[in-house]
Scaffold this active site. Structure first.
Site, short mmCIF file in Angstrom:
data_model
loop_
_atom_site.label_atom_id
_atom_site.label_comp_id
_atom_site.label_asym_id
_atom_site.label_seq_id
_atom_site.Cartn_x
_atom_site.Cartn_y
_atom_site.Cartn_z
N GLY A 185 11.22 5.03 -26.65
CA GLY A 185 9.66 5.07 -26.63
C GLY A 185 9.22 3.84 -27.16
O GLY A 185 7.74 3.45 -26.79
N TRP B 195 9.14 0.76 -24.47
CA TRP B 195 8.03 0.82 -23.73
C TRP B 195 6.62 1.52 -24.34
O TRP B 195 5.82 0.12 -23.70
CB TRP B 195 7.85 0.65 -22.70
CG TRP B 195 9.33 -0.37 -21.84
CD1 TRP B 195 10.09 -1.21 -23.08
CD2 TRP B 195 9.72 -0.91 -20.78
NE1 TRP B 195 10.94 -2.21 -21.98
CE2 TRP B 195 10.78 -1.42 -20.71
CE3 TRP B 195 9.11 -0.52 -19.21
CZ2 TRP B 195 10.91 -2.53 -19.24
CZ3 TRP B 195 9.81 -1.18 -18.67
CH2 TRP B 195 10.97 -1.94 -18.33
N ASP C 15 10.84 11.05 -19.25
CA ASP C 15 12.11 10.83 -19.24
C ASP C 15 13.22 12.25 -19.35
O ASP C 15 12.38 13.17 -19.55
CB ASP C 15 12.98 10.28 -20.50
CG ASP C 15 13.28 9.24 -20.80
OD1 ASP C 15 13.85 7.78 -20.67
OD2 ASP C 15 14.56 10.37 -20.57
N ASP D 55 13.13 15.08 -14.57
CA ASP D 55 14.09 14.40 -13.51
C ASP D 55 12.95 13.50 -12.47
O ASP D 55 13.01 13.98 -11.43
CB ASP D 55 15.33 15.13 -13.24
CG ASP D 55 16.28 14.17 -12.61
OD1 ASP D 55 15.69 13.25 -12.32
OD2 ASP D 55 17.54 14.35 -12.20
N ASP E 42 12.15 1.60 -16.53
CA ASP E 42 13.00 0.33 -17.49
C ASP E 42 14.57 2.15 -17.44
O ASP E 42 15.71 2.17 -17.47
CB ASP E 42 12.87 0.64 -18.70
CG ASP E 42 14.06 -0.04 -19.58
OD1 ASP E 42 14.58 -1.10 -18.93
OD2 ASP E 42 14.19 0.24 -20.60
N LYS F 26 13.58 -2.08 -13.11
CA LYS F 26 15.16 -2.23 -13.51
C LYS F 26 16.08 -1.46 -12.62
O LYS F 26 15.52 -0.82 -12.31
CB LYS F 26 15.40 -2.07 -14.97
CG LYS F 26 17.17 -2.45 -15.15
CD LYS F 26 16.86 -2.74 -16.84
CE LYS F 26 17.57 -0.85 -17.03
NZ LYS F 26 17.49 -0.95 -18.84
N1 SAM Z 1 11.82 1.90 -21.74
C1 SAM Z 1 12.70 1.98 -22.97
C2 SAM Z 1 12.60 2.30 -25.12
O1 SAM Z 1 11.82 0.95 -24.66
O2 SAM Z 1 12.99 3.22 -25.42
C3 SAM Z 1 14.51 2.67 -23.17
C4 SAM Z 1 14.67 3.09 -21.42
S1 SAM Z 1 16.54 3.11 -21.68
C5 SAM Z 1 17.61 1.97 -21.04
C6 SAM Z 1 16.75 4.23 -20.32
C7 SAM Z 1 16.12 5.91 -19.94
O3 SAM Z 1 16.01 6.07 -18.43
C8 SAM Z 1 16.73 6.44 -20.71
O4 SAM Z 1 15.95 7.24 -21.67
C9 SAM Z 1 17.53 7.80 -19.67
O5 SAM Z 1 17.38 8.51 -19.93
C10 SAM Z 1 16.38 7.56 -18.42
N2 SAM Z 1 16.89 7.62 -17.09
C11 SAM Z 1 17.63 7.77 -16.82
N3 SAM Z 1 17.88 8.43 -15.32
C12 SAM Z 1 16.47 9.40 -15.25
C13 SAM Z 1 15.89 10.12 -14.74
N4 SAM Z 1 16.15 10.47 -13.42
N5 SAM Z 1 14.86 10.52 -14.41
C14 SAM Z 1 14.11 10.33 -16.23
N6 SAM Z 1 14.66 9.58 -16.54
C15 SAM Z 1 15.93 9.35 -16.45
#
Ligand code: SAM
Length: 272
Positions: free
Chosen positions: A48, A50, A68, A84, A127, A167
């Site tokens: 969280g 961002w 997420d 998802d 992200d 990203k």
């Molecule tokens: N921006 C966040 C922060 O500032 O705290 C960090 C994000 S982290 C780098 C990447 C996130 O993408 C993970 O929490 C992961 O669960 C989520 N993610 C990956 N594939 C996903 C999907 N198919 N649907 C939703 N979230 C996904």
């Protein structure tokens, strides 16, 4: 002290849930993405960081929605969806939630204005990252797939002129993704924020100015000049979209080529 420790410690001290928070701050400083009152959708938002930054930037009058796979601990003023983003159900839930949050915001602010059925968000930021396998081409392909999901969702959610960030891990498919995004926005840049680790191959596609115009640069078409604007250019309407055509007069029907497309109007030159 390494940069990693720097951002990690700053996040702890400043109360951010992740060091990633500084990436969104830097992207915003460089590209001007989020301002007071905006509706922002954050994909791949856990834990969280961002969301906290987006919430500060959008302020009390803004709307922030985070999505997420993981549960996101509540943040005051932020709505979350657990799901998802590669699944239609989640994408639909997000679109509905943004629409409802926006309607509520409009009625609370007393504007009483009914928003259109789609295109409510000012910024969609992603992200999202796949679980890393360490196999470069697989991780790259999966990250491009997630960025494409975010891109498609942004097309459903963004208002004309809205911005998009995703990203992606750099690799052979990055250029195609960038070209596809470029078609739908005024322009796209790739940014590698300072807060990203030096060793990381991640970069951010930053697309400004969602285009919903029915024409694109280079299109050639016949238009009726309906009026003349204050600058002396003829004004034609294409499915409600305004095209300014220099050197024309009201009442003329002319063949034109589109030279520049902005979110709310464009320019064309006569070719006959
Ligand atoms: N921006 C966040 C922060 O500032 O705290 C960090 C994000 S982290 C780098 C990447 C996130 O993408 C993970 O929490 C992961 O669960 C989520 N993610 C990956 N594939 C996903 C999907 N198919 N649907 C939703 N979230 C996904």
């Amino acid at each position: 002290m390494t940069r990693k420790d720097d951002y990690y410690n700053r996040a702890k001290q400043e109360g951010y849930r992740s060091r990633a928070a500084y990436k969104l701050k830097q992207l915003n400083e460089e590209a001007g993405l989020i301002s007071e009152g905006n509706t922002v959708v954050d994909l791949g938002a856990a834990p969280g960081g961002w969301l906290q930054v987006a919430n500060e930037l959008a302020g009390d009058s803004g709307t922030v929605v985070g999505v997420d796979l993981q549960r996101i601990k509540p943040i005051d003023g932020v709505e979350t969806v657990r799901g998802d983003m590669t699944e239609d159900d989640t994408r639909e839930e997000v679109v509905d939630m943004v629409r409802e949050a926006d309607q509520r915001e409009a009625s609370e602010s007393g504007s009483g204005e009914e928003r259109p059925a789609s295109g409510e968000a000012d910024a969609v930021v992603s992200d999202m990252a796949p679980n890393m396998t360490g196999e470069y081409s697989l991780d790259h392909a999966r990250s491009v797939y997630l960025a494409r999901m975010a891109f498609e969702t942004s097309l459903e959610l963004l208002a004309p002129g809205g911005d998009f960030v995703a990203k992606v891990f750099e690799g052979p498919d990055t250029d195609d993704l960038r070209a596809d995004i470029d078609e739908e926005f005024e322009y796209v840049r790739t940014i590698h924020p300072k807060a990203s680790r030096d060793s990381s191959s991640e970069l951010f596609m930053v697309a400004k100015g969602r285009l919903t115009a029915p024409v694109r640069e280079g299109d050639q078409l016949e238009v009726d000049i309906e009026d003349v604007g204050s600058e002396g250019d003829g004004i034609a309407k294409v499915e409600g979209y305004t095209l300014f055509v220099s050197g024309t007069e009201a009442g003329e029907t002319v063949e034109v080529r589109v030279t520049d497309v902005k979110p709310r109007f464009g320019f064309a030159e006569r070719v006959d």
